[in-house]
Design a protein around this motif. Structure first.
Motif, PDB file in Angstrom:
ATOM      1  N   ASP A  58      -0.355   1.896  -8.729  1.00 54.12           N
ATOM      2  CA  ASP A  58      -0.605   0.467  -8.916  1.00 54.12           C
ATOM      3  C   ASP A  58      -2.033   0.168  -8.471  1.00 54.12           C
ATOM      4  O   ASP A  58      -2.327   0.136  -7.275  1.00 54.12           O
ATOM      5  CB  ASP A  58       0.395  -0.359  -8.099  1.00 54.12           C
ATOM      6  CG  ASP A  58       0.222  -1.861  -8.303  1.00 54.12           C
ATOM      7  OD1 ASP A  58      -0.669  -2.249  -9.086  1.00 54.12           O
ATOM      8  OD2 ASP A  58       0.959  -2.635  -7.676  1.00 54.12           O
ATOM      9  N   VAL A  59      -2.926  -0.072  -9.430  1.00 50.96           N
ATOM     10  CA  VAL A  59      -4.345  -0.264  -9.105  1.00 50.96           C
ATOM     11  C   VAL A  59      -4.590  -1.572  -8.364  1.00 50.96           C
ATOM     12  O   VAL A  59      -5.699  -1.814  -7.888  1.00 50.96           O
ATOM     13  CB  VAL A  59      -5.213  -0.219 -10.382  1.00 50.96           C
ATOM     14  CG1 VAL A  59      -5.188   1.150 -11.006  1.00 50.96           C
ATOM     15  CG2 VAL A  59      -4.768  -1.284 -11.382  1.00 50.96           C
ATOM     16  N   SER A  60      -3.579  -2.429  -8.255  1.00 48.03           N
ATOM     17  CA  SER A  60      -3.727  -3.680  -7.503  1.00 48.03           C
ATOM     18  C   SER A  60      -3.303  -3.522  -6.050  1.00 48.03           C
ATOM     19  O   SER A  60      -3.322  -4.486  -5.292  1.00 48.03           O
ATOM     20  CB  SER A  60      -2.900  -4.795  -8.163  1.00 48.03           C
ATOM     21  OG  SER A  60      -3.364  -5.058  -9.462  1.00 48.03           O
ATOM     22  N   THR A  61      -2.924  -2.310  -5.671  1.00 45.92           N
ATOM     23  CA  THR A  61      -2.507  -2.031  -4.298  1.00 45.92           C
ATOM     24  C   THR A  61      -3.495  -1.077  -3.644  1.00 45.92           C
ATOM     25  O   THR A  61      -3.902  -0.086  -4.249  1.00 45.92           O
ATOM     26  CB  THR A  61      -1.100  -1.407  -4.272  1.00 45.92           C
ATOM     27  OG1 THR A  61      -0.169  -2.326  -4.841  1.00 45.92           O
ATOM     28  CG2 THR A  61      -0.670  -1.079  -2.847  1.00 45.92           C
ATOM     29  N   CYS A  62      -3.896  -1.391  -2.408  1.00 42.20           N
ATOM     30  CA  CYS A  62      -4.793  -0.518  -1.652  1.00 42.20           C
ATOM     31  C   CYS A  62      -4.014   0.158  -0.534  1.00 42.20           C
ATOM     32  O   CYS A  62      -3.114  -0.432   0.064  1.00 42.20           O
ATOM     33  CB  CYS A  62      -5.952  -1.321  -1.064  1.00 42.20           C
ATOM     34  SG  CYS A  62      -7.041  -2.057  -2.311  1.00 42.20           S
ATOM     35  N   GLN A  63      -4.365   1.402  -0.254  1.00 43.78           N
ATOM     36  CA  GLN A  63      -3.678   2.157   0.788  1.00 43.78           C
ATOM     37  C   GLN A  63      -4.697   2.938   1.604  1.00 43.78           C
ATOM     38  O   GLN A  63      -5.789   3.251   1.133  1.00 43.78           O
ATOM     39  CB  GLN A  63      -2.640   3.095   0.166  1.00 43.78           C
ATOM     40  CG  GLN A  63      -3.191   4.004  -0.912  1.00 43.78           C
ATOM     41  CD  GLN A  63      -2.094   4.658  -1.741  1.00 43.78           C
ATOM     42  OE1 GLN A  63      -1.077   4.056  -2.043  1.00 43.78           O
ATOM     43  NE2 GLN A  63      -2.321   5.915  -2.105  1.00 43.78           N
TER      44      GLN A  63
END
Length: 357
Positions: A58-63
């Motif tokens: 999911d490119v809208s989530t950062c980890q």
């Protein structure tokens, strides 16, 4: 009133990592890992802060770190999958470093193989999850049998024949070629399929790639993209280090190479001699598949990054980096002989591939 409200909203200038909330009429902070955002949730990032990376799923989530069998891309912005199947740790150049449990790394082939003795027979295949040590004689649906690594590799599930249109080819078509009189071969990458159709676009016969035991397709930009060719009754698919060729008339796979030494690209198809030219990732060899003799041939070149042309019955291979030109002719023993020319073409556009009869 509406005009005043719009002017008020437009007048708001929030700082980086903030978003304007029209209801509260205030700038609110994005999630801690988001550089900017379009919502306040953790799945609404537009870019990631330093030491955080876009999720592969999911490119809208950062980890804060990539998951198992992922690696940070060469630009340091996002997580990408290790392309070597069974690899759990790799470099951004897709060189595998560590394989999953019950697998062993073959550094020469950059491949994860089933450990010796894991399966009762060399004719069996190790199934994921690999820690289960489950071996079977055949791989289940959506998995393909890799005879070199002795493991079942996941492929994207293609639609089954009964899921395709029963009478008309109504999906996106990537290419079409003449098959027989008033019959055509249509290739659809999106549907993982090909079909023989008549002049009214009615399907005469159709087949999914999954059922001819080929690789599945990947839609992500960081995955190896599939390529194909059509020549007469033959068609082939090339994905990374695997290349196979099918006879559309007999519906038989006539050639299937699963472990090319490097990733290849199809560059040019010579319908007259039935040759399919490819380049490897180094572009330092002239490689061609002989359709009629079902054989891959190659000649090492002293140049890199060349341009291939065919004029009449000769091939011209010119380097894009140095002033060097080779002229090749197809021989009676089905080889290609090369001689170096003293002259070169000038001002050849990049990636030009053409021929004249």
């Amino acid at each position: 009133m509406n005009l005043i409200f719009i002017q008020y909203c437009l007048a708001q200038t929030c700082q980086k990592s903030q978003i304007f909330d029209a209801l509260q009429k205030a700038c609110l902070s994005c999630s801690l890992d988001c550089e900017n955002c379009f919502n306040l949730s953790q799945q609404s990032c537009i870019g990631c802060v330093k030491n955080s990376y876009m999720s592969y799923d999911d490119v809208s989530t950062c980890q804060n770190q990539c998951q198992k069998n992922e690696v940070i891309d060469s630009e340091g912005n996002r997580c990408i999958k290790c392309k070597v199947y069974g690899c759990i740790q790799c470099t951004s150049q897709q060189i595998c470093l560590v394989c999953d449990e019950n697998l062993v790394l073959d550094k020469n082939k950059n491949q994860c193989n089933a450990k010796k003795g894991i399966c009762e027979s060399d004719l069996q295949f190790l199934n994921p999850p690999f820690e289960s040590r489950k071996c079977t004689n055949t791989c289940q649906q959506s998995y393909q049998q890799n005879y070199s690594s002795q493991i079942c590799e996941f492929t994207q599930q293609c639609p089954q024949i009964q899921q395709l249109s029963s009478s008309v080819m109504n999906t996106f078509v990537n290419d079409i070629a003449i098959f027989k009189e008033n019959q055509y071969i249509a290739v659809s990458v999106a549907a993982c399929s090909f079909a023989v159709v008549d002049k009214n676009w009615n399907i005469i016969t159709k087949q999914t790639l999954q059922e001819i035991n080929t690789f599945g397709f990947f839609n992500r930009q960081d995955e190896t993209q599939i390529q194909y060719f059509l020549s007469g009754v033959y068609g082939g698919y090339l994905q990374g280090q695997r290349f196979n060729v099918m006879n559309f008339e007999t519906l038989q796979v006539e050639f299937d190479e699963k472990n090319l030494e490097q990733q290849h690209k199809i560059k040019y198809v010579d319908d007259f001699y039935k040759l399919v030219f490819m380049t490897d990732s180094q572009a330092s060899a002239l490689i061609w598949y002989d359709i009629e003799r079902k054989k891959i041939n190659s000649i090492q070149l002293s140049i890199n990054h060349f341009i291939l042309l065919k004029i009449l019955k000769r091939y011209y291979i010119q380097s894009k980096d140095v002033n060097m030109l080779f002229i090749g002719t197809f021989q009676q023993d089905f080889s290609i002989s090369l001689i170096q020319s003293k002259k070169c073409f000038s001002d050849i556009p990049d990636n030009i591939l053409w021929r004249t009869h």
